[in-house]
Write a protein that holds these residues in place. Structure first.
Motif, PDB file in Angstrom:
ATOM      1  N   ASP A  38     -12.052   4.118   2.903  1.00  0.00           N
ATOM      2  CA  ASP A  38     -11.153   5.195   3.336  1.00  0.00           C
ATOM      3  C   ASP A  38     -11.037   6.204   2.197  1.00  0.00           C
ATOM      4  O   ASP A  38     -10.127   6.143   1.374  1.00  0.00           O
ATOM      5  CB  ASP A  38      -9.758   4.626   3.683  1.00  0.00           C
ATOM      6  CG  ASP A  38      -8.790   5.739   4.097  1.00  0.00           C
ATOM      7  OD1 ASP A  38      -9.212   6.927   4.171  1.00  0.00           O
ATOM      8  OD2 ASP A  38      -7.610   5.423   4.327  1.00  0.00           O
ATOM      9  N   ASP A  46     -11.604   5.105  -2.338  1.00  0.00           N
ATOM     10  CA  ASP A  46     -11.869   3.846  -1.657  1.00  0.00           C
ATOM     11  C   ASP A  46     -13.035   4.059  -0.690  1.00  0.00           C
ATOM     12  O   ASP A  46     -12.928   4.880   0.222  1.00  0.00           O
ATOM     13  CB  ASP A  46     -10.604   3.425  -0.901  1.00  0.00           C
ATOM     14  CG  ASP A  46     -10.753   2.078  -0.226  1.00  0.00           C
ATOM     15  OD1 ASP A  46     -11.879   1.523  -0.215  1.00  0.00           O
ATOM     16  OD2 ASP A  46      -9.733   1.574   0.299  1.00  0.00           O
ATOM     17  N   VAL A  48      -8.037   7.847   0.187  1.00  0.00           N
ATOM     18  CA  VAL A  48      -7.205   7.165  -0.822  1.00  0.00           C
ATOM     19  C   VAL A  48      -8.070   6.670  -1.977  1.00  0.00           C
ATOM     20  O   VAL A  48      -9.300   6.612  -1.878  1.00  0.00           O
ATOM     21  CB  VAL A  48      -6.411   5.977  -0.216  1.00  0.00           C
ATOM     22  CG1 VAL A  48      -5.489   6.455   0.885  1.00  0.00           C
ATOM     23  CG2 VAL A  48      -7.341   4.886   0.279  1.00  0.00           C
ATOM     24  N   THR A  49      -7.421   6.330  -3.058  1.00  0.00           N
ATOM     25  CA  THR A  49      -8.140   5.877  -4.256  1.00  0.00           C
ATOM     26  C   THR A  49      -7.859   4.401  -4.523  1.00  0.00           C
ATOM     27  O   THR A  49      -6.863   3.852  -4.058  1.00  0.00           O
ATOM     28  CB  THR A  49      -7.671   6.670  -5.488  1.00  0.00           C
ATOM     29  OG1 THR A  49      -6.242   6.582  -5.562  1.00  0.00           O
ATOM     30  CG2 THR A  49      -8.084   8.127  -5.409  1.00  0.00           C
ATOM     31  N   LEU A  50      -8.742   3.784  -5.324  1.00  0.00           N
ATOM     32  CA  LEU A  50      -8.550   2.385  -5.709  1.00  0.00           C
ATOM     33  C   LEU A  50      -7.630   2.366  -6.937  1.00  0.00           C
ATOM     34  O   LEU A  50      -8.030   2.009  -8.040  1.00  0.00           O
ATOM     35  CB  LEU A  50      -9.892   1.723  -6.009  1.00  0.00           C
ATOM     36  CG  LEU A  50     -10.842   1.680  -4.809  1.00  0.00           C
ATOM     37  CD1 LEU A  50     -12.208   1.129  -5.206  1.00  0.00           C
ATOM     38  CD2 LEU A  50     -10.245   0.834  -3.679  1.00  0.00           C
ATOM     39  N   THR A  99      -0.433   0.326  -4.150  1.00  0.00           N
ATOM     40  CA  THR A  99      -1.881   0.542  -4.261  1.00  0.00           C
ATOM     41  C   THR A  99      -2.337   1.659  -3.320  1.00  0.00           C
ATOM     42  O   THR A  99      -1.579   2.110  -2.463  1.00  0.00           O
ATOM     43  CB  THR A  99      -2.657  -0.742  -3.877  1.00  0.00           C
ATOM     44  OG1 THR A  99      -2.440  -0.994  -2.483  1.00  0.00           O
ATOM     45  CG2 THR A  99      -2.195  -1.950  -4.681  1.00  0.00           C
ATOM     46  N   HIS A 100      -3.570   2.077  -3.518  1.00  0.00           N
ATOM     47  CA  HIS A 100      -4.223   3.029  -2.606  1.00  0.00           C
ATOM     48  C   HIS A 100      -3.462   4.339  -2.447  1.00  0.00           C
ATOM     49  O   HIS A 100      -3.125   4.755  -1.335  1.00  0.00           O
ATOM     50  CB  HIS A 100      -4.469   2.362  -1.242  1.00  0.00           C
ATOM     51  CG  HIS A 100      -5.347   1.152  -1.334  1.00  0.00           C
ATOM     52  ND1 HIS A 100      -4.842  -0.120  -1.541  1.00  0.00           N
ATOM     53  CD2 HIS A 100      -6.692   1.018  -1.276  1.00  0.00           C
ATOM     54  CE1 HIS A 100      -5.837  -0.990  -1.609  1.00  0.00           C
ATOM     55  NE2 HIS A 100      -6.976  -0.330  -1.452  1.00  0.00           N
ATOM     56  N   TYR A 101      -3.181   4.968  -3.572  1.00  0.00           N
ATOM     57  CA  TYR A 101      -2.552   6.296  -3.535  1.00  0.00           C
ATOM     58  C   TYR A 101      -3.571   7.318  -3.019  1.00  0.00           C
ATOM     59  O   TYR A 101      -4.769   7.211  -3.303  1.00  0.00           O
ATOM     60  CB  TYR A 101      -2.122   6.720  -4.933  1.00  0.00           C
ATOM     61  CG  TYR A 101      -0.867   6.045  -5.447  1.00  0.00           C
ATOM     62  CD1 TYR A 101       0.361   6.703  -5.411  1.00  0.00           C
ATOM     63  CD2 TYR A 101      -0.919   4.773  -5.994  1.00  0.00           C
ATOM     64  CE1 TYR A 101       1.512   6.097  -5.902  1.00  0.00           C
ATOM     65  CE2 TYR A 101       0.219   4.155  -6.481  1.00  0.00           C
ATOM     66  CZ  TYR A 101       1.438   4.822  -6.430  1.00  0.00           C
ATOM     67  OH  TYR A 101       2.567   4.212  -6.912  1.00  0.00           O
ATOM     68  N   LYS A 107       0.846  -1.199   0.000  1.00  0.00           N
ATOM     69  CA  LYS A 107       0.000   0.000   0.000  1.00  0.00           C
ATOM     70  C   LYS A 107       0.882   1.250   0.000  1.00  0.00           C
ATOM     71  O   LYS A 107       2.009   1.203   0.518  1.00  0.00           O
ATOM     72  CB  LYS A 107      -0.889   0.005   1.241  1.00  0.00           C
ATOM     73  CG  LYS A 107      -2.030  -0.978   1.123  1.00  0.00           C
ATOM     74  CD  LYS A 107      -3.127  -0.638   2.097  1.00  0.00           C
ATOM     75  CE  LYS A 107      -4.385  -1.383   1.710  1.00  0.00           C
ATOM     76  NZ  LYS A 107      -5.114  -1.903   2.849  1.00  0.00           N
ATOM     77  N   TYR A 108       0.348   2.331  -0.543  1.00  0.00           N
ATOM     78  CA  TYR A 108       1.087   3.603  -0.586  1.00  0.00           C
ATOM     79  C   TYR A 108       1.677   3.942   0.789  1.00  0.00           C
ATOM     80  O   TYR A 108       2.841   4.310   0.909  1.00  0.00           O
ATOM     81  CB  TYR A 108       0.147   4.703  -1.067  1.00  0.00           C
ATOM     82  CG  TYR A 108       0.687   6.107  -0.918  1.00  0.00           C
ATOM     83  CD1 TYR A 108       1.480   6.677  -1.899  1.00  0.00           C
ATOM     84  CD2 TYR A 108       0.376   6.874   0.219  1.00  0.00           C
ATOM     85  CE1 TYR A 108       1.977   7.967  -1.760  1.00  0.00           C
ATOM     86  CE2 TYR A 108       0.867   8.160   0.368  1.00  0.00           C
ATOM     87  CZ  TYR A 108       1.655   8.714  -0.625  1.00  0.00           C
ATOM     88  OH  TYR A 108       2.141   9.979  -0.488  1.00  0.00           O
ATOM     89  N   THR A 126      -3.497   1.855  -8.612  1.00  0.00           N
ATOM     90  CA  THR A 126      -2.243   1.114  -8.434  1.00  0.00           C
ATOM     91  C   THR A 126      -1.268   1.432  -9.561  1.00  0.00           C
ATOM     92  O   THR A 126      -1.678   1.666 -10.701  1.00  0.00           O
ATOM     93  CB  THR A 126      -2.498  -0.412  -8.373  1.00  0.00           C
ATOM     94  OG1 THR A 126      -1.244  -1.075  -8.175  1.00  0.00           O
ATOM     95  CG2 THR A 126      -3.146  -0.966  -9.626  1.00  0.00           C
TER      96      THR A 126
END
Ligand code: NSS
Length: 429
Positions: A335, A332, A338-340, A318-320, A278-279, A342
């Motif tokens: 959360d 997401d 963050v975004t979905l 992932t999850h920037y 994850k980021y 990658t």
């Protein structure tokens, strides 16, 4: 009948053959002339001497400059002293067209001079081998998508609104109106999935990137794919399968070229499962390597290099955070900071080769994101329309061909993977 160098290597000793090609190199030993004849398939030694060869042909070969084009008639001879164990004993030589003067490409030339003469340099067997590997890689890309029933689509290159941020748009005067060169065909592919569900394309993308790094071109070839009813997990599986297939298949298709280039594609790098980080964990990796990056900032080329040099296989980050990614990425739901999204980083410090994500598929959400980043929703009217008429969850990705070649062939710069590279300082030839 004309034969190619590749064909004649398997013919019988003594067979009479006709070859056409270019004089790659020439050596004279008294009455003997050795010509390394190059055609589109390889190089072979041609031996000419009086007694064996017509006198005028010996003189002709002696007089011709490198890269003159010639037709050779002769007999195939297996000879352990010849490079590759075969040569052609020349009976007659004809010139097709002479090199008017000394060929300007010479051993030891600097990079700038070689790129100034790229139109001539690409004749070299080394460059030909590189371009064959590239062609094999693109072939493998098509094989992969075809085997999974993706439909190839061709999208416009002249567009009206940015996909990847306004700063890197090339402006075009479109019959008096302002237009741009495409950075990515993503939005058109998003439109296409409503009819075709799974689409892909292989097209050039353009970025007015001033960054002079070994990984940036202003025109690069972009493999893009878009998939309906797809989530982040499914997206990463597809990208992993694609990258693995393409690397293994390119290696398989390119054995001859790789031998010639004395390169080995490290297939073991793609055989195991790709890593997933994850980021926020990537920031930890950076911190342990003595680098601080503020949460929310995008990973730059340098950070990617530091991170990817610690992994022996490709890794997905992932999850920037929202602010590090383009507006079209879906936040997401668990959360929303963050975004979905990658990016796939290649190992050994190679950095990003794929950018990907789940798309914001809700009308309101997408419109809000467009406004939040200061863009004009009017410029994205048709793109928003896709969320007005039967929107579905979907995801997609883009992979740079030159970046992948740089990684697997261990090239110092992406421009080496391009026939006529375009960079901020290179527009000629
Ligand atoms: O900007 S990307 O990360 N993502 C996109 O363009 C998405 N709109 C693609 C999509 O989802 N359909 O670029 C994708 C990849 C990136 O990972 C690199 O491999 C390559 O495109 N890329 C480049 N290669 C060479 N030179 C430059 N300047 C360059 N920019 C991106």
């Amino acid at each position: 009948m004309r034969r190619t160098v590749k064909e004649i290597k398997s013919l019988k000793d003594g067979e009479l053959i006709e070859l056409c090609g270019w004089i790659w190199n020439k050596r004279e030993h008294g009455k003997l002339v050795f010509v390394d004849l190059r055609d589109g398939t390889g190089i072979i030694q041609v031996a000419a001497r009086s007694g064996l060869t017509e006198e005028a042909s010996v003189e002709l070969l002696k007089s011709l400059n490198r890269e003159s084009s010639v037709r050779i008639y002769g007999n195939l001879a297996r000879d352990p002293r010849a490079p590759g164990g075969v040569e052609v004993r020349c009976v007659r030589a004809e010139v097709i067209s002479p090199s008017m003067e000394d060929f300007p490409i010479r051993r030891g030339m600097g990079a700038k001079a070689l790129y100034d003469h790229r139109h001539l340099h690409i004749r070299s067997p080394r460059m030909s081998a590189l371009m064959r590997v590239r062609s094999n890689l693109i072939w493998a890309v098509h094989e992969f998508f075809r085997s999974r029933e993706f439909v190839e689509v061709d999208c416009p290159t002249i567009i009206t609104a940015a996909v990847e941020g306004g700063a890197t748009l090339f402006e075009v005067n479109y019959l008096g109106r302002k237009a741009y060169l495409t950075q990515s065909v993503q939005f058109y592919q998003e439109a296409a999935i409503f009819g075709l569900e799974k689409v892909y394309s292989v097209q050039p993308s353009f970025r007015a990137e001033l960054s002079r790094t070994p990984r940036h071109l202003t025109e690069f070839w972009h493999v893009e794919g878009e998939i309906a009813f797809c989530d982040l997990e499914g997206l990463m599986r597809t990208i992993e399968d694609l990258v693995r297939y393409v690397v293994l298949r390119t290696e398989e298709l390119s054995r001859r070229e790789l031998d010639f280039l004395r390169r080995r594609i490290r297939t073991e790098e793609v055989e195991g499962e790709f890593y997933r980080v994850k980021y926020s964990e990537a920031l930890e990796v950076l911190r342990r390597a003595g680098r601080e990056l503020e949460w929310g900032s995008d990973l730059g080329a340098d950070e990617e290099r530091v991170i990817s040099s610690q992994f022996d296989r490709p890794l997905f980050i992932t999850h920037y955070p929202k602010e590090a990614k383009a507006f079209y990425h879906k936040p997401d739901p668990s959360d929303p900071r963050v975004t979905l999204s990658t990016d796939l980083l290649a190992p050994r410090g190679n950095g990003e080769i794929v950018g990907a994500g789940v798309r914001a598929d809700d009308y309101e959400q997408l419109q809000n994101r467009i406004e939040e980043v200061g863009l004009n929703p009017e410029d994205y009217r048709w793109y928003l329309d896709l969320r007005r008429y039967g929107s579905v969850p979907h995801a997609g990705f883009g992979m740079g061909i030159e970046r992948v070649l740089k990684w697997i062939l261990d090239l110092p710069h992406v421009r080496m993977a391009s026939l006529f590279p375009r960079t901020p300082t290179r527009l000629y030839p």
